[in-house]
Write a protein that holds these residues in place. Structure first.
Motif, mmCIF file in Angstrom:
data_model
loop_
_atom_site.group_PDB
_atom_site.id
_atom_site.type_symbol
_atom_site.label_atom_id
_atom_site.label_comp_id
_atom_site.label_asym_id
_atom_site.label_seq_id
_atom_site.Cartn_x
_atom_site.Cartn_y
_atom_site.Cartn_z
ATOM 1 N N GLU A 22 -73.160 -113.586 28.841
ATOM 2 C CA GLU A 22 -73.112 -114.757 27.960
ATOM 3 C C GLU A 22 -74.465 -114.882 27.283
ATOM 4 N N ARG A 23 -74.420 -114.995 25.960
ATOM 5 C CA ARG A 23 -75.618 -115.221 25.162
ATOM 6 C C ARG A 23 -75.407 -116.501 24.369
ATOM 7 N N TRP A 24 -76.478 -117.260 24.218
ATOM 8 C CA TRP A 24 -76.379 -118.463 23.398
ATOM 9 C C TRP A 24 -77.734 -118.737 22.748
ATOM 10 N N ARG A 25 -77.634 -119.298 21.549
ATOM 11 C CA ARG A 25 -78.771 -119.715 20.732
ATOM 12 C C ARG A 25 -79.750 -118.583 20.406
ATOM 13 N N ASN A 26 -79.367 -117.336 20.548
ATOM 14 C CA ASN A 26 -80.270 -116.195 20.355
ATOM 15 C C ASN A 26 -81.558 -116.374 21.153
ATOM 16 N N HIS A 52 -79.798 -115.200 27.672
ATOM 17 C CA HIS A 52 -78.781 -114.193 27.980
ATOM 18 C C HIS A 52 -78.629 -114.112 29.497
ATOM 19 N N TYR A 101 -81.130 -124.973 29.023
ATOM 20 C CA TYR A 101 -81.434 -125.754 27.828
ATOM 21 C C TYR A 101 -82.788 -126.432 28.000
ATOM 22 N N GLU A 153 -74.311 -126.408 26.140
ATOM 23 C CA GLU A 153 -75.052 -125.874 27.288
ATOM 24 C C GLU A 153 -74.580 -126.449 28.613
ATOM 25 N N ILE A 171 -71.738 -124.394 29.610
ATOM 26 C CA ILE A 171 -72.207 -123.072 30.041
ATOM 27 C C ILE A 171 -72.730 -123.149 31.465
#
Length: 164
Positions: free
Chosen positions: A56-60, A63, A136, A147, A150
């Motif tokens: 899972e990756r988020w907001r660049n 990871h 976050y 988030e 997540i």
């Protein structure tokens, strides 16, 4: 038939290129950053003999990857303060969500503003201090973009891994 003045055609073409170029540049830059981040994540995983099956990756910026066969979690945080870490789930007793928020009152309305959200790993060995993985940070981002979901999702996934 419509006749187009060559000067108008050149000015219009220039305006279209000028309008589109920042979007093309940003897209290129984002793809380059994403591929560099992914390469770094895969390099760190392979150097620890870990091959994540769930990602899972988020907001660049973050990871997570889970190797359920070896029961290891790989975490990467990119940006100004990068972090690479691996958590061996065989040594973990419990996973909890750590949340820090503050209350802001505007007139009669009260709002809770999330400042920090993380997964916290409590180890079987009580002398080992808990490990925290940031999900976050309110100082980096002004809004929450899923988030909390997540964090809850990964807490459930990891609890299943701890039971097996």
């Amino acid at each position: 038939m419509i006749s187009i003045d060559p000067v108008t055609l050149i000015v219009t073409s220039f305006a279209m290129v000028a309008t589109a170029s920042p979007f093309v540049y940003y897209s290129y830059k984002l793809k380059k950053l994403t591929s560099a981040n992914l390469a770094s994540f895969e390099e760190f995983s392979s150097s620890n003999n870990t091959f994540p099956t769930q990602h899972e990756r988020w907001r660049n910026h973050y990871h997570l990857g889970l190797d359920s066969q070896h029961k290891k979690l790989i975490y990467h945080r990119f940006g100004s303060y990068p972090e690479q870490s691996m958590v061996d789930l065989k040594e973990v007793n419990k996973v909890s969500i750590q949340e820090k928020s503050r209350m802001v009152q505007v007139g009669k309305e009260k709002r809770h503003i999330l400042e920090y959200l993380a997964l916290q790993f409590h180890f079987k060995d009580s002398s080992h201090s808990p490990k925290t993985i940031e999900i976050y940070d309110g100082e980096l981002f002004t809004d929450v973009a899923g988030e909390r979901g997540i964090a809850e999702k990964w807490q459930k996934i990891l609890e299943v891994q701890l039971k097996n």
